[in-house]
Design a protein around this motif. Structure first.
Motif, PDB file in Angstrom:
ATOM      1  N   TYR A   1       5.554  -8.354 -12.049  1.00 33.92           N
ATOM      2  CA  TYR A   1       4.813  -9.078 -11.012  1.00 33.92           C
ATOM      3  C   TYR A   1       3.626  -9.769 -11.661  1.00 33.92           C
ATOM      4  O   TYR A   1       3.079  -9.298 -12.669  1.00 33.92           O
ATOM      5  N   LEU A   2       3.241 -10.913 -11.126  1.00 37.11           N
ATOM      6  CA  LEU A   2       2.132 -11.682 -11.681  1.00 37.11           C
ATOM      7  C   LEU A   2       0.805 -10.994 -11.360  1.00 37.11           C
ATOM      8  O   LEU A   2       0.696 -10.261 -10.372  1.00 37.11           O
ATOM      9  N   PRO A   3      -0.219 -11.200 -12.208  1.00 36.72           N
ATOM     10  CA  PRO A   3      -1.532 -10.582 -11.955  1.00 36.72           C
ATOM     11  C   PRO A   3      -2.019 -10.893 -10.538  1.00 36.72           C
ATOM     12  O   PRO A   3      -1.985 -12.043 -10.095  1.00 36.72           O
ATOM     13  N   ARG A   4      -2.442  -9.845  -9.826  1.00 31.18           N
ATOM     14  CA  ARG A   4      -2.845 -10.001  -8.426  1.00 31.18           C
ATOM     15  C   ARG A   4      -4.225 -10.625  -8.305  1.00 31.18           C
ATOM     16  O   ARG A   4      -5.150 -10.242  -9.022  1.00 31.18           O
ATOM     17  N   ARG A   5      -4.362 -11.556  -7.394  1.00 28.32           N
ATOM     18  CA  ARG A   5      -5.670 -12.153  -7.129  1.00 28.32           C
ATOM     19  C   ARG A   5      -6.527 -11.205  -6.290  1.00 28.32           C
ATOM     20  O   ARG A   5      -7.738 -11.122  -6.483  1.00 28.32           O
ATOM     21  N   THR A   6      -5.912 -10.538  -5.343  1.00 29.04           N
ATOM     22  CA  THR A   6      -6.600  -9.532  -4.525  1.00 29.04           C
ATOM     23  C   THR A   6      -5.609  -8.407  -4.259  1.00 29.04           C
ATOM     24  O   THR A   6      -4.391  -8.587  -4.376  1.00 29.04           O
ATOM     25  N   ALA A   7      -6.144  -7.227  -3.905  1.00 30.77           N
ATOM     26  CA  ALA A   7      -5.282  -6.087  -3.594  1.00 30.77           C
ATOM     27  C   ALA A   7      -5.975  -5.196  -2.577  1.00 30.77           C
ATOM     28  O   ALA A   7      -7.127  -4.805  -2.767  1.00 30.77           O
ATOM     29  N   PHE A   8      -5.288  -4.898  -1.501  1.00 33.51           N
ATOM     30  CA  PHE A   8      -5.827  -4.025  -0.455  1.00 33.51           C
ATOM     31  C   PHE A   8      -5.350  -2.607  -0.748  1.00 33.51           C
ATOM     32  O   PHE A   8      -4.166  -2.309  -0.678  1.00 33.51           O
ATOM     33  N   VAL A   9      -6.300  -1.725  -1.109  1.00 29.01           N
ATOM     34  CA  VAL A   9      -5.977  -0.366  -1.564  1.00 29.01           C
ATOM     35  C   VAL A   9      -6.712   0.661  -0.713  1.00 29.01           C
ATOM     36  O   VAL A   9      -7.895   0.502  -0.410  1.00 29.01           O
ATOM     37  N   ARG A  10      -5.990   1.727  -0.343  1.00 32.08           N
ATOM     38  CA  ARG A  10      -6.642   2.855   0.323  1.00 32.08           C
ATOM     39  C   ARG A  10      -6.319   4.131  -0.451  1.00 32.08           C
ATOM     40  O   ARG A  10      -5.410   4.158  -1.289  1.00 32.08           O
ATOM     41  N   SER A  11      -7.040   5.194  -0.159  1.00 33.59           N
ATOM     42  CA  SER A  11      -6.768   6.484  -0.778  1.00 33.59           C
ATOM     43  C   SER A  11      -5.595   7.139  -0.064  1.00 33.59           C
ATOM     44  O   SER A  11      -5.474   7.060   1.158  1.00 33.59           O
ATOM     45  N   THR A  12      -4.711   7.774  -0.831  1.00 32.37           N
ATOM     46  CA  THR A  12      -3.594   8.481  -0.223  1.00 32.37           C
ATOM     47  C   THR A  12      -4.086   9.795   0.365  1.00 32.37           C
ATOM     48  O   THR A  12      -5.205  10.237   0.107  1.00 32.37           O
ATOM     49  N   SER A  13      -3.229  10.436   1.133  1.00 35.82           N
ATOM     50  CA  SER A  13      -3.585  11.720   1.729  1.00 35.82           C
ATOM     51  C   SER A  13      -3.331  12.885   0.784  1.00 35.82           C
ATOM     52  O   SER A  13      -3.597  14.026   1.120  1.00 35.82           O
TER      53      SER A  13
ATOM     54  N   LYS B   1      -3.782  15.442  -2.460  1.00 38.69           N
ATOM     55  CA  LYS B   1      -4.965  16.073  -3.038  1.00 38.69           C
ATOM     56  C   LYS B   1      -5.355  15.441  -4.372  1.00 38.69           C
ATOM     57  O   LYS B   1      -6.436  15.686  -4.882  1.00 38.69           O
ATOM     58  N   ARG B   2      -4.450  14.617  -4.938  1.00 33.72           N
ATOM     59  CA  ARG B   2      -4.764  13.977  -6.211  1.00 33.72           C
ATOM     60  C   ARG B   2      -5.640  12.745  -6.047  1.00 33.72           C
ATOM     61  O   ARG B   2      -6.103  12.174  -7.022  1.00 33.72           O
ATOM     62  N   SER B   3      -5.885  12.360  -4.824  1.00 33.77           N
ATOM     63  CA  SER B   3      -6.758  11.221  -4.528  1.00 33.77           C
ATOM     64  C   SER B   3      -6.307   9.958  -5.247  1.00 33.77           C
ATOM     65  O   SER B   3      -7.094   9.263  -5.878  1.00 33.77           O
ATOM     66  N   GLU B   4      -5.031   9.665  -5.165  1.00 38.39           N
ATOM     67  CA  GLU B   4      -4.508   8.449  -5.757  1.00 38.39           C
ATOM     68  C   GLU B   4      -4.721   7.281  -4.800  1.00 38.39           C
ATOM     69  O   GLU B   4      -4.871   7.453  -3.605  1.00 38.39           O
ATOM     70  N   GLY B   5      -4.723   6.089  -5.363  1.00 44.39           N
ATOM     71  CA  GLY B   5      -4.809   4.905  -4.535  1.00 44.39           C
ATOM     72  C   GLY B   5      -3.424   4.452  -4.117  1.00 44.39           C
ATOM     73  O   GLY B   5      -2.446   4.628  -4.850  1.00 44.39           O
ATOM     74  N   GLN B   6      -3.322   3.889  -2.936  1.00 42.33           N
ATOM     75  CA  GLN B   6      -2.068   3.322  -2.445  1.00 42.33           C
ATOM     76  C   GLN B   6      -2.308   1.865  -2.105  1.00 42.33           C
ATOM     77  O   GLN B   6      -3.193   1.546  -1.307  1.00 42.33           O
ATOM     78  N   ILE B   7      -1.546   0.979  -2.725  1.00 37.96           N
ATOM     79  CA  ILE B   7      -1.711  -0.443  -2.461  1.00 37.96           C
ATOM     80  C   ILE B   7      -0.900  -0.827  -1.233  1.00 37.96           C
ATOM     81  O   ILE B   7       0.286  -0.514  -1.123  1.00 37.96           O
ATOM     82  N   LEU B   8      -1.565  -1.479  -0.284  1.00 36.52           N
ATOM     83  CA  LEU B   8      -0.926  -1.855   0.979  1.00 36.52           C
ATOM     84  C   LEU B   8      -0.417  -3.294   0.977  1.00 36.52           C
ATOM     85  O   LEU B   8       0.586  -3.594   1.612  1.00 36.52           O
ATOM     86  N   ALA B   9      -1.139  -4.192   0.307  1.00 36.84           N
ATOM     87  CA  ALA B   9      -0.750  -5.604   0.293  1.00 36.84           C
ATOM     88  C   ALA B   9      -1.459  -6.292  -0.865  1.00 36.84           C
ATOM     89  O   ALA B   9      -2.552  -5.883  -1.269  1.00 36.84           O
ATOM     90  N   ALA B  10      -0.820  -7.324  -1.404  1.00 39.51           N
ATOM     91  CA  ALA B  10      -1.381  -8.028  -2.561  1.00 39.51           C
ATOM     92  C   ALA B  10      -1.526  -9.515  -2.279  1.00 39.51           C
ATOM     93  O   ALA B  10      -0.801 -10.082  -1.460  1.00 39.51           O
ATOM     94  N   ASN B  11      -2.465 -10.127  -2.993  1.00 38.12           N
ATOM     95  CA  ASN B  11      -2.686 -11.578  -2.932  1.00 38.12           C
ATOM     96  C   ASN B  11      -2.988 -12.042  -1.505  1.00 38.12           C
ATOM     97  O   ASN B  11      -2.372 -12.963  -0.982  1.00 38.12           O
ATOM     98  N   VAL B  12      -3.950 -11.346  -0.900  1.00 38.99           N
ATOM     99  CA  VAL B  12      -4.341 -11.612   0.485  1.00 38.99           C
ATOM    100  C   VAL B  12      -5.652 -12.392   0.521  1.00 38.99           C
ATOM    101  O   VAL B  12      -6.591 -12.072  -0.215  1.00 38.99           O
ATOM    102  N   ASP B  13      -5.728 -13.411   1.372  1.00 39.07           N
ATOM    103  CA  ASP B  13      -6.946 -14.214   1.520  1.00 39.07           C
ATOM    104  C   ASP B  13      -7.786 -13.766   2.708  1.00 39.07           C
ATOM    105  O   ASP B  13      -9.011 -13.828   2.667  1.00 39.07           O
ATOM    106  N   HIS B  14      -7.120 -13.331   3.785  1.00 39.86           N
ATOM    107  CA  HIS B  14      -7.820 -12.893   4.992  1.00 39.86           C
ATOM    108  C   HIS B  14      -7.302 -11.521   5.416  1.00 39.86           C
ATOM    109  O   HIS B  14      -6.089 -11.305   5.455  1.00 39.86           O
TER     110      HIS B  14
END
Length: 369
Positions: free
Chosen positions: A95-107, A109-122
């Motif tokens: 995948y091409l380098p992301r311009r933006t990335a919407f990330v939240r913490s997973t549930s 216990k390792r506190s990993e990030g989960q990416i929800l959507a990429a290359n978002v302007d709004h």
């Protein structure tokens, strides 16, 4: 005509232009084009596979080659990818380098990030007016939106359920105070009220639609797309929540231009290394903090604290300061779980504050004797 204008013209006439393809993506993809790969944008991901829209149509491809063990590096909806020109199964190679990335913490216990959507302007935060406003949740979603690099927009849905214009104005004002620098729109997707303003905002680039189940996201998506592309379920009267109508993230082209990523209802919205996003949501507190006497002021009982002075004068609501502290503590804790040095600093800070509290109590006891 020079080379740059030729490139821009080529990108704008590309079959993927309605999905956001531009000369920047064309330049990024050039090395993969030389290897014979096809460019495409991920419109849906599920179970290790994804649907990719290409110049020749939508393809089904496997994502196994793209680091599946790292939650932040898996292919997600909104990614621009290089797809094999043939084969069964067909694979996404990169995948091409992301311009933006919407990330939240997973549930987890390792506190990993989960990416929800990429290359978002709004980032369109949908909030239902069918139930009492949860301003703390709005602040949390806005923090993640700002951190992603996207421009947040708050949409108060189901505005037809608040017929009194005075009450509606007060609700809008409450949200505007909670969301400095963010457009706040009221919309009734059922009747089409307020949609024109939203369409003009999301009519270019990529928008992601966020909110709880029952917030009216699917109805809003249908109204923006101009067709019943998403199933709609009724929300419960008691709490405004509904079943997860949307179970995957889907990328939909809009007739007015731009594309929309609809997401499942978010039950948990954990922060993930979002300190700057929290700072933007609470920009008035950050500005006040610069006037505090001490640069490391905790805004509790320190002398010369401009933040506490604003609370005492009524200029800053206590709820805002409490929410700011809560999100900052949560974010610090999440980051500390993966940063041993920061964990050590937090423990030292706790010990220092504990010693200060103990000393204060002993001083009080001495006065009581």
């Amino acid at each position: 005509m020079n080379l740059s204008s030729l490139s821009a013209s080529s990108a704008s006439s590309h079959p993927l232009a309605p999905y956001g393809w531009d000369e920047g993506w064309e330049a990024e993809f050039a090395p993969y084009a030389e290897q014979g790969f096809l460019p495409g944008r991920v419109v849906r991901v599920d179970r290790g596979q994804c649907d990719v829209v290409t110049a020749g149509g939508v393809l089904r491809a496997d994502t196994a080659f793209v680091t599946p063990h790292d939650p932040l590096r898996v292919v997600c909806t909104g990614d621009w990818v290089a797809v094999e020109p043939g084969g069964n199964p067909r694979y996404v190679r990169m995948y091409l380098p992301r311009r933006t990335a919407f990330v939240r913490s997973t549930s987890s216990k390792r506190s990993e990030g989960q990416i929800l959507a990429a290359n978002v302007d709004h980032a369109v935060v949908a909030v239902s007016l069918a139930v009492e406003l949860d301003l703390g949740r709005v602040e949390r979603l806005l923090a993640l939106a700002w951190e992603s690099g996207a421009q947040p927009v708050v949409v108060l849905t189901k505005a037809d359920l608040v017929p009194d214009p005075v009450v509606l104005a007060h609700l809008v004002q409450d949200v505007e105070t909670t969301a400095p620098g963010v457009p706040v729109l009221t919309v009734s997707a059922l009747h089409g009220d307020g949609l024109d303003a939203l369409v003009s905002l999301v009519g270019s680039g990529t928008s992601v639609l966020l909110g709880q189940s029952g917030a009216g996201k699917s109805t809003l998506a249908n109204a923006l797309v101009g067709d019943d592309v998403m199933d709609v379920q009724a929300a419960r009267d008691v709490d405004g929540k509904g079943r997860h109508t949307t179970t995957t993230r889907n990328l939909l082209p809009l007739p007015s231009g731009g594309v929309l990523i609809d997401t499942p209802g978010l039950r948990g919205v954990g922060l993930f290394d979002a300190e700057s996003g929290v700072g933007q949501v609470f920009s008035e507190i950050e500005e006040l903090a610069e006037q505090c006497r001490f640069h490391d002021c905790a805004h509790e009982s320190e002398p010369g604290c401009a933040v506490r002075a604003a609370v005492d004068s009524g200029a800053l609501p206590v709820r805002r300061l409490d929410s700011y502290r809560k999100l900052m503590r949560e974010n610090q804790w999440i980051v500390a779980k993966t940063d041993a040095r920061l964990r050590s600093e937090i423990r030292k800070d706790w010990k220092r504050k504990g010693a200060q509290g103990k000393a204060a109590m002993e001083a009080k006891r001495g006065r009581w004797k």
